[in-house]
Design a protein around this motif. Structure first.
Motif, PDB file in Angstrom:
ATOM      1  N   ASP A 326       0.816  -1.217   0.000  1.00 23.99           N
ATOM      2  CA  ASP A 326       0.000   0.000   0.000  1.00 23.99           C
ATOM      3  C   ASP A 326       0.850   1.267   0.000  1.00 23.99           C
ATOM      4  O   ASP A 326       0.316   2.376   0.118  1.00 23.99           O
ATOM      5  CB  ASP A 326      -0.944   0.017   1.212  1.00 23.99           C
ATOM      6  CG  ASP A 326      -2.059  -1.002   1.077  1.00 23.99           C
ATOM      7  OD1 ASP A 326      -2.333  -1.432  -0.064  1.00 23.99           O
ATOM      8  OD2 ASP A 326      -2.651  -1.384   2.101  1.00 23.99           O
ATOM      9  N   SER A 337      -0.382  -3.256  -6.852  1.00 20.45           N
ATOM     10  CA  SER A 337      -1.082  -3.165  -5.580  1.00 20.45           C
ATOM     11  C   SER A 337      -2.564  -3.487  -5.761  1.00 20.45           C
ATOM     12  O   SER A 337      -3.266  -2.847  -6.547  1.00 20.45           O
ATOM     13  CB  SER A 337      -0.936  -1.750  -4.997  1.00 20.45           C
ATOM     14  OG  SER A 337      -1.824  -1.567  -3.921  1.00 20.45           O
ATOM     15  N   HIS A 339      -5.035  -3.074  -3.548  1.00 18.87           N
ATOM     16  CA  HIS A 339      -5.887  -2.020  -3.017  1.00 18.87           C
ATOM     17  C   HIS A 339      -5.868  -0.787  -3.916  1.00 18.87           C
ATOM     18  O   HIS A 339      -6.910  -0.168  -4.161  1.00 18.87           O
ATOM     19  CB  HIS A 339      -5.451  -1.650  -1.597  1.00 18.87           C
ATOM     20  CG  HIS A 339      -5.565  -2.781  -0.632  1.00 18.87           C
ATOM     21  ND1 HIS A 339      -4.540  -3.662  -0.405  1.00 18.87           N
ATOM     22  CD2 HIS A 339      -6.607  -3.195   0.144  1.00 18.87           C
ATOM     23  CE1 HIS A 339      -4.930  -4.562   0.488  1.00 18.87           C
ATOM     24  NE2 HIS A 339      -6.182  -4.310   0.825  1.00 18.87           N
ATOM     25  N   MET A 370      -8.325   3.525  -1.149  1.00 20.46           N
ATOM     26  CA  MET A 370      -7.603   2.313  -0.772  1.00 20.46           C
ATOM     27  C   MET A 370      -7.977   1.861   0.630  1.00 20.46           C
ATOM     28  O   MET A 370      -8.000   0.655   0.916  1.00 20.46           O
ATOM     29  CB  MET A 370      -6.088   2.553  -0.853  1.00 20.46           C
ATOM     30  CG  MET A 370      -5.551   2.738  -2.260  1.00 20.46           C
ATOM     31  SD  MET A 370      -3.798   3.217  -2.286  1.00 20.46           S
ATOM     32  CE  MET A 370      -3.032   1.734  -1.629  1.00 20.46           C
TER      33      MET A 370
END
Length: 472
Positions: A326, A337, A339, A370
């Motif tokens: 993250d 990533s 997220h 996120m």
């Protein structure tokens, strides 16, 4: 020396002619070239793409070959290096076991085809046999989605280094080298192959900007191997037969199933059945979740500010640092990533270079979204993968407007699967090319490039194509 694996691959390379290719192989190869060159155009302004171009100009300025989406010409080695980096810059390029293939095997063939005024049939043949060879290596060695002991098994050593053989073969095919020279080139390629460092890259986050296996050095190794053999160097032609001391051992593969590499080689073409195209500029593992999320948001016209939570279930094997990262410090961090990818998809931005514009990657709305995303492995993922390696069971839940919206997928878009709607049509790939080219080429030039690529077998000089995908 007869009947070594290297020799069989060399005979396949030198003996294959355009007329030998089934129509399905020709069509899929043209689709891959259309997609790959489009991805390179989309990557012109990405950090990886621009760095590749700068490095290319250190490799000679003899004007032999073109860097896609750029002005001027450079050397064969320089253009091939840059084009490999450009194709892979957005992580938008096609997928085929052992993973990514196109950015490693196309650029060398493209550069020598342009230098030698080769025609479209020659390039199609070279790229087709390189994909077939690379696919067969992928099926002969460890794969990042192997299953073992009832769970997803990610080997300690893995990567895409074996594409160096297909890349070398493609250069040899364009240059019409004799089988003995190709055999030596393949032996040299195995000896100078970059290492399989993909697992290290997966485990460290934020991770390096060169990504899993950097395209440029593979391309360079293939060109070096081919020219070295042509100029008189000999290669180890037993390097693929010796499981104890040969390529299998020093590249780190636990599995070495050469029957998958050689069975029906030249008579049965297997790569088109698993050739997968990407509708999103992001790691393929997140494409089914993106598609399910998009269905919910667009079908219900949900705006980003209305979203309270996004819950995703997908491939459980992605629970490694690169995907769970993250900390978005570099543009490429957003390509992997989980997220961040779902947070960008939630903004309902057209997939393409815009997804990796710094203004999007570091947008406060994206970074805040996120925090609303959770991800875990789908309970049916392993069973489905064991049954069909193309399947990616996915479930998405979105909390918005006091309601929970849901969507599911089994196969992501871009996959040739039992569900016909998942196949990415040639028209869709052409539209993707247009999106990638929009900020680089004039509209008329883009249409001419699409037409040239879709009718590549009619082209008498690859230099004409490269003129259409470069800038004045």
């Amino acid at each position: 020396m007869s009947d070594t694996v290297v020799r069989v691959l060399a005979d396949f390379t030198s003996g294959t002619r355009f007329q030998d290719l089934p129509s399905a192989v020709v069509d899929e190869t043209k689709r891959i070239l259309l997609d790959s060159i489009g991805c390179a155009l989309g990557g012109v302004n990405a950090p990886k793409g621009s760095i590749g171009g700068r490095l290319a100009h250190l490799m000679g300025e003899d004007g032999s070959a073109t860097i896609i989406g750029n002005a001027g010409r450079t050397s064969v080695f320089g253009a091939a290096f840059a084009n490999g980096e450009l194709i892979n810059a957005l992580d938008f390029d096609a997928i085929l076991p052992p993973g990514h293939v196109a950015p490693y095997v196309i650029p060398g063939a493209l550069a020598v085809a342009e230098q030698g005024n080769a025609g479209g049939e020659d390039l199609i043949t070279a790229v087709a046999l390189a994909h077939e060879m690379s696919y067969r290596f992928g099926k002969s060695m460890d794969y990042h989605r192997d299953t073992s002991g009832g769970k997803a098994d990610t080997p300690a050593v893995l990567g895409f280094a074996s594409t160096v053989f297909g890349a070398t073969a493609a250069v040899g095919r364009v240059r019409d080298l004799a089988p003995e020279i190709v055999a030596n080139a393949l032996g040299i390629a195995g000896s100078i192959s970059p290492v399989n460092s993909h697992r290290s890259w997966l485990m460290h986050a934020p991770t390096s900007t060169i990504k899993y296996t950097m395209a440029g050095p593979i391309v360079q190794a293939a060109l070096t191997a081919s020219y070295s053999a042509e100029y008189g160097h000999t290669g180890d032609q037993m390097i693929l037969d010796d499981a104890e001391y040969g390529y299998r051992r020093f590249i780190g593969a636990r599995r070495w199933a050469t029957e998958n590499l050689l069975d029906e080689l030249g008579t049965t073409w297997r790569f088109p059945a698993e050739s997968t195209h990407k509708p999103y500029p992001h790691c393929r593992v997140m494409h089914a979740p993106f598609e399910a999320l998009t269905e919910i948001l667009e079908g219900n016209d949900i705006r980003p500010e209305e979203i309270d939570a996004i819950r995703a279930w997908g491939e459980g094997w992605v629970g490694l640092p690169v995907w769970l990262n993250d900390r978005i410090e570099q543009i490429h961090d957003g390509q992997f990533s989980v997220h961040h990818g779902l947070a960008v998809a939630a903004q309902r931005i057209q997939p393409g270079p815009a997804w990796q514009d710094p203004g999007v990657v570091y947008d406060e709305k994206v970074l805040a979204m996120m925090e609303k995303v959770t991800f875990q492995g789908h309970p049916d993922a392993l069973t489905a993968l064991t049954r069909d390696s193309r399947s990616r069971p996915t479930r998405i839940e979105v909390d918005a407007r006091g309601t929970t919206f849901t969507a599911e997928r089994c196969y992501p878009k871009g996959t040739p699967s039992p569900e016909p709607q998942t196949y990415m049509t040639t028209g869709e790939l052409a539209d993707k090319f247009r999106i990638n080219a929009a900020e680089v080429l004039p509209a008329r030039q883009t249409e001419d490039a699409v037409d040239a690529l879709l009718n590549l077998e009619r082209l008498d000089d690859i230099g004409k194509l490269m003129g259409l995908v470069s800038v004045a």
